[in-house]
Scaffold this motif. Structure first.
Motif, PDB file in Angstrom:
ATOM      1  N   ALA A  71      -9.247  15.555  -7.270  1.00 39.51           N
ATOM      2  CA  ALA A  71     -10.291  15.906  -8.227  1.00 39.51           C
ATOM      3  C   ALA A  71     -10.270  14.992  -9.452  1.00 39.51           C
ATOM      4  N   MET A  72      -9.095  14.551  -9.871  1.00 40.21           N
ATOM      5  CA  MET A  72      -8.970  13.707 -11.058  1.00 40.21           C
ATOM      6  C   MET A  72      -9.046  12.221 -10.732  1.00 40.21           C
ATOM      7  N   GLY A  73      -9.096  11.853  -9.459  1.00 39.92           N
ATOM      8  CA  GLY A  73      -9.136  10.439  -9.097  1.00 39.92           C
ATOM      9  C   GLY A  73      -7.819   9.728  -9.333  1.00 39.92           C
ATOM     10  N   ILE A  74      -6.709  10.419  -9.151  1.00 38.69           N
ATOM     11  CA  ILE A  74      -5.383   9.855  -9.385  1.00 38.69           C
ATOM     12  C   ILE A  74      -4.855   9.257  -8.088  1.00 38.69           C
ATOM     13  N   LEU A  75      -4.206   8.094  -8.185  1.00 40.01           N
ATOM     14  CA  LEU A  75      -3.541   7.453  -7.054  1.00 40.01           C
ATOM     15  C   LEU A  75      -2.036   7.628  -7.222  1.00 40.01           C
ATOM     16  N   PRO A  76      -1.451   8.665  -6.649  1.00 41.98           N
ATOM     17  CA  PRO A  76      -0.023   8.913  -6.865  1.00 41.98           C
ATOM     18  C   PRO A  76       0.863   8.100  -5.927  1.00 41.98           C
ATOM     19  N   ILE A  77       2.093   7.913  -6.340  1.00 44.08           N
ATOM     20  CA  ILE A  77       3.142   7.358  -5.495  1.00 44.08           C
ATOM     21  C   ILE A  77       4.016   8.536  -5.081  1.00 44.08           C
ATOM     22  N   ILE A  78       4.046   8.839  -3.787  1.00 45.10           N
ATOM     23  CA  ILE A  78       4.687  10.057  -3.309  1.00 45.10           C
ATOM     24  C   ILE A  78       5.960   9.710  -2.548  1.00 45.10           C
ATOM     25  N   MET A  79       7.041  10.390  -2.910  1.00 40.20           N
ATOM     26  CA  MET A  79       8.323  10.271  -2.232  1.00 40.20           C
ATOM     27  C   MET A  79       8.728  11.633  -1.684  1.00 40.20           C
ATOM     28  N   SER A  80       9.652  11.615  -0.736  1.00 37.65           N
ATOM     29  CA  SER A  80      10.177  12.853  -0.177  1.00 37.65           C
ATOM     30  C   SER A  80      11.684  12.908  -0.408  1.00 37.65           C
ATOM     31  N   ALA A  81      12.254  14.088  -0.170  1.00 39.69           N
ATOM     32  CA  ALA A  81      13.694  14.247  -0.353  1.00 39.69           C
ATOM     33  C   ALA A  81      14.485  13.396   0.624  1.00 39.69           C
ATOM     34  N   GLY A  82      13.894  13.033   1.754  1.00 38.17           N
ATOM     35  CA  GLY A  82      14.594  12.199   2.727  1.00 38.17           C
ATOM     36  C   GLY A  82      14.872  10.797   2.238  1.00 38.17           C
ATOM     37  N   LYS A 109       0.847  -1.188   0.000  1.00 37.06           N
ATOM     38  CA  LYS A 109       0.000   0.000   0.000  1.00 37.06           C
ATOM     39  C   LYS A 109       0.881   1.236   0.000  1.00 37.06           C
ATOM     40  N   VAL A 110       1.414   1.585  -1.157  1.00 37.60           N
ATOM     41  CA  VAL A 110       2.287   2.743  -1.256  1.00 37.60           C
ATOM     42  C   VAL A 110       1.600   3.911  -1.935  1.00 37.60           C
ATOM     43  N   THR A 111       0.402   3.703  -2.430  1.00 38.18           N
ATOM     44  CA  THR A 111      -0.310   4.811  -3.047  1.00 38.18           C
ATOM     45  C   THR A 111      -0.886   5.723  -1.968  1.00 38.18           C
ATOM     46  N   ARG A 112      -1.099   6.957  -2.336  1.00 38.48           N
ATOM     47  CA  ARG A 112      -1.598   7.954  -1.396  1.00 38.48           C
ATOM     48  C   ARG A 112      -3.062   8.257  -1.710  1.00 38.48           C
ATOM     49  N   SER A 113      -3.913   8.122  -0.706  1.00 40.92           N
ATOM     50  CA  SER A 113      -5.305   8.531  -0.827  1.00 40.92           C
ATOM     51  C   SER A 113      -5.472   9.851  -0.096  1.00 40.92           C
ATOM     52  N   PHE A 114      -6.511  10.574  -0.425  1.00 37.48           N
ATOM     53  CA  PHE A 114      -6.705  11.912   0.125  1.00 37.48           C
ATOM     54  C   PHE A 114      -8.052  12.004   0.837  1.00 37.48           C
ATOM     55  N   GLU A 115      -8.304  10.996   1.675  1.00 31.35           N
ATOM     56  CA  GLU A 115      -9.549  11.001   2.427  1.00 31.35           C
ATOM     57  C   GLU A 115      -9.579  12.110   3.478  1.00 31.35           C
ATOM     58  N   TYR A 116      -8.411  12.591   3.877  1.00 28.36           N
ATOM     59  CA  TYR A 116      -8.372  13.646   4.884  1.00 28.36           C
ATOM     60  C   TYR A 116      -8.734  15.008   4.308  1.00 28.36           C
ATOM     61  N   LEU A 117      -8.768  15.133   2.990  1.00 34.49           N
ATOM     62  CA  LEU A 117      -9.106  16.404   2.356  1.00 34.49           C
ATOM     63  C   LEU A 117     -10.622  16.526   2.276  1.00 34.49           C
ATOM     64  N   GLN A 118     -11.219  16.863   3.377  1.00 34.61           N
ATOM     65  CA  GLN A 118     -12.663  17.026   3.449  1.00 34.61           C
ATOM     66  C   GLN A 118     -12.993  18.521   3.442  1.00 34.61           C
ATOM     67  N   GLY A 119     -13.936  18.894   2.618  1.00 34.09           N
ATOM     68  CA  GLY A 119     -14.313  20.299   2.555  1.00 34.09           C
ATOM     69  C   GLY A 119     -14.179  20.856   1.157  1.00 34.09           C
TER      70      GLY A 119
END
Length: 433
Positions: free
Chosen positions: A188-199, A125-135
Motif C-alpha cells: 500500500a505504501m509502495g515500499i521495496l523491502p529487503i526481507i531476510m529469514s531466520a535461516g 535483485k534482492v528487493t521484494r515485490s508483491f505482485e502476487y498480492l492480487q485482490g
C-alpha cells in the motif's frame, strides 16, 4: 667490438641499452654487421651521496600518463589514490567482474552476454515485490498505524527532536498474520523491502550472518538513494534464529548477529561491511522490522527501550471477522456466514480459517486425479504430456458453510491428536516432563 659504458653507482639493478652516437657515426669495419650499443646503469637505490642521479630526480624524470590522470594520483598521505579507494569500497567481492563499457571490453566478449558474471542481475535483485498480492485484502487499523508510524519516524529522525528506535519488533501468537499484514502495508505504501529469514542468521563461517545483515541494510539504503523509493530491512521469525530455548547452545554467529543489530540501532548511518572507513561514507537510515513469536527468548539488551519498539499483535474478534470475510468474499459467503464460522471455532489463529478453504479442495483434487487416469499416471500427465495434449479442466469446489465446518472439525481433530498423543514420550521414556 668497442663498448661504451658509464657506471655511476655500484648498485646496477637496472640497465638501459642505448645506441651510442659515436659508434653509429664511425662503425668498425671489422664488426660492421654488428650493431654497436652502449651500456648505461641507472641507480634505483635511494643512495644519492655519489655522483649518480638521485631517486627524486629519477622520479621527476619518469614520464607520466597525464598531468590529470587518476592512475598515478596520490592522496594527502602520499599513498596510491586508486588503491585507497579500493580499500574503502563497499564492494568487497567480485560480483561485478569485467563489465561491458566499464573495463576490459576486449575480454568481455559476446558469447555469454556483456557481463562476465551471468547471475549478476539476479544477485542484485534482492528487493521484494508483491505482485502476487492480487485482490482486496483487509489491513487491521491498529497494525497499520503502528507500522506506518515507525517507518515515517525513522525517515524523519533527523528533524525530530527525540530518540527514534531503529527496530520495530512485532510479536504474538503463531499464525496471526504478522508477516502477511506487514507485506500488505508495504504494498500500500509502495515500499521495496529487503526481507531476510531466520535461516540466514547462521552459517558454517563465523561472522558471515552479521556481514549479511550489514550488507542487506546497505542495500536497502541504496534503494532509497538510487531508486528514490522507500525501503526497509525485514527479518522474519527472528526468535527462531536467535532465541534461547531451554539448553539451546549459543554460537558465535548468534552473538555476532545480536551485536550487529545492537550496533545498527546505535549507529544507523555508519555501517561497514569490511571496507576502510571514509568520512563521506554516510548510509541512509532505513527502518528495521523484525517479527517473532516470543521475544522473551532474545538477548535483553537488544529488545530494550530505545533500540527496539515492541508491538504485541493479537487481532480482536472484529479484525478476525473482517480479515476472514475478505478471504471468502470472492466465494460468495456473506459476513453473517463468516461470523457463524468464526464463532464455531473460537480461539483459533487466522491461518486456521485459511486452512479451512484449502481442506475443502481435497475431494475435488482426488476427483481430478481419477479423471486423468489415477495416481499411476499423474507424473507423466502433468510433467511429460505432449504439447497439444490438454489436461481435464479442474473444477474448484463450491464454498459452503457446511463444507467449511466439516473441514474445521477435521482440523480440530488433528490438533487434538498432536496435543494428546505426544509420541515422543514413548520414544524417550526417561525424558523429564
Amino acid at each position: 667490438m668497442a663498448l661504451y659504458h658509464t657506471f655511476n653507482l655500484t648498485d646496477l639493478t637496472s640497465f638501459h641499452l642505448t645506441k651510442h652516437p659515436k659508434l653509429i657515426s664511425k662503425p668498425s669495419s671489422v664488426f660492421s654487421k654488428v650493431s654497436p650499443f652502449a651500456v648505461r646503469s641507472v641507480a634505483t637505490s635511494g643512495d644519492s651521496n655519489g655522483e649518480g642521479t638521485s631517486s627524486e630526480s629519477v622520479e621527476k624524470a619518469k614520464k607520466k600518463l597525464s598531468e590529470q590522470s587518476a592512475w598515478e594520483a596520490k592522496d594527502a598521505e602520499g599513498n596510491d589514490y586508486l588503491y585507497r579507494l579500493g580499500k574503502e569500497s563497499e564492494n568487497m567481492n567480485i560480483a561485478v567482474g569485467a563489465r561491458a563499457g566499464v573495463i576490459d571490453d576486449l575480454f568481455v566478449g559476446d558469447f555469454l552476454g556483456k557481463d562476465s558474471d551471468i547471475v549478476f542481475d539476479y544477485r542484485q535483485k534482492v528487493t521484494r515485490s508483491f505482485e502476487y498480492l492480487q485482490g482486496d485484502y483487509y489491513i487491521a487499523p491498529l497494525f497499520m498505524d503502528k507500522v506506518v508510524v515507525h517507518i515515517v519516524k525513522n525517515y524523519l529522525a533527523q528533524i525530530l527532536n527525540t530518540n527514534v528506535p531503529l527496530i520495530l519488533g512485532i510479536w504474538g501468537g503463531k499464525g496471526q498474520g504478522k508477516t502477511f499484514q506487514t507485506e500488505l502495508i508495504f504494498q500500500a505504501m509502495g515500499i521495496l523491502p529487503i526481507i531476510m529469514s531466520a535461516g540466514e542468521l547462521e552459517s558454517e563461517r563465523a561472522g558471515e550472518p552479521g556481514r549479511l545483515i550489514r550488507d542487506r541494510y546497505r542495500t536497502a539504503s541504496q534503494v532509497v538513494q538510487n531508486q528514490g523509493k522507500m525501503s526497509c530491512l525485514v527479518i522474519n521469525d527472528i526468535d527462531a534464529g536467535l532465541g534461547r530455548f531451554g539448553n539451546t547452545q549459543m554460537t558465535v554467529n548468534n552473538q555476532i548477529v545480536v551485536g550487529t543489530l545492537m550496533n545498527l540501532s546505535d549507529n544507523p548511518t555508519r555501517v561497514s561491511i569490511g571496507q576502510d572507513w571514509r568520512e563521506s561514507d554516510i548510509t541512509n537510515r532505513v527502518p528495521v522490522i523484525v517479527t517473532g513469536n516470543d521475544f522473551s527468548t532474545l538477548y535483553a539488551p537488544l529488545v530494550r527501550d530505545g533500540r527496539m519498539d515492541k508491538f504485541y499483535w493479537q487481532p480482536n474478534i472484529d479484525d478476525i471477522i473482517n480479515i476472514v470475510h475478505r478471504m471468502y468474499e470472492k466465494d460468495g459467503l456473506s459476513k453473517n456466514d463468516v461470523v457463524s464460522i468464526v464463532k464455531e471455532f473460537p480461539n483459533q489463529a487466522l491461518d486456521f480459517y485459511g486452512a479451512l478453504r484449502s481442506r475443502t479442495y481435497d475431494n475435488s483434487i482426488l476427483k481430478w486425479v481419477n479423471d486423468i487416469g489415477g495416481p499411476e499416471v499423474v507424473g507423466s500427465k502433468i510433467l511429460r504430456r505432449k504439447k497439444d495434449e490438454n489436461l481435464p479442466v479442474f473444477v474448484p469446489p463450491e464454498q459452503t458453510v457446511e463444507a467449511l465446518l466439516e473441514s474445521g472439525y477435521s482440523l480440530i481433530k488433528e490438533q487434538q491428536l498432536i496435543m494428546e498423543s505426544k509420541l515422543s514420550k514413548e520414544y524417550m521414556k526417561n525424558m523429564d516432563d
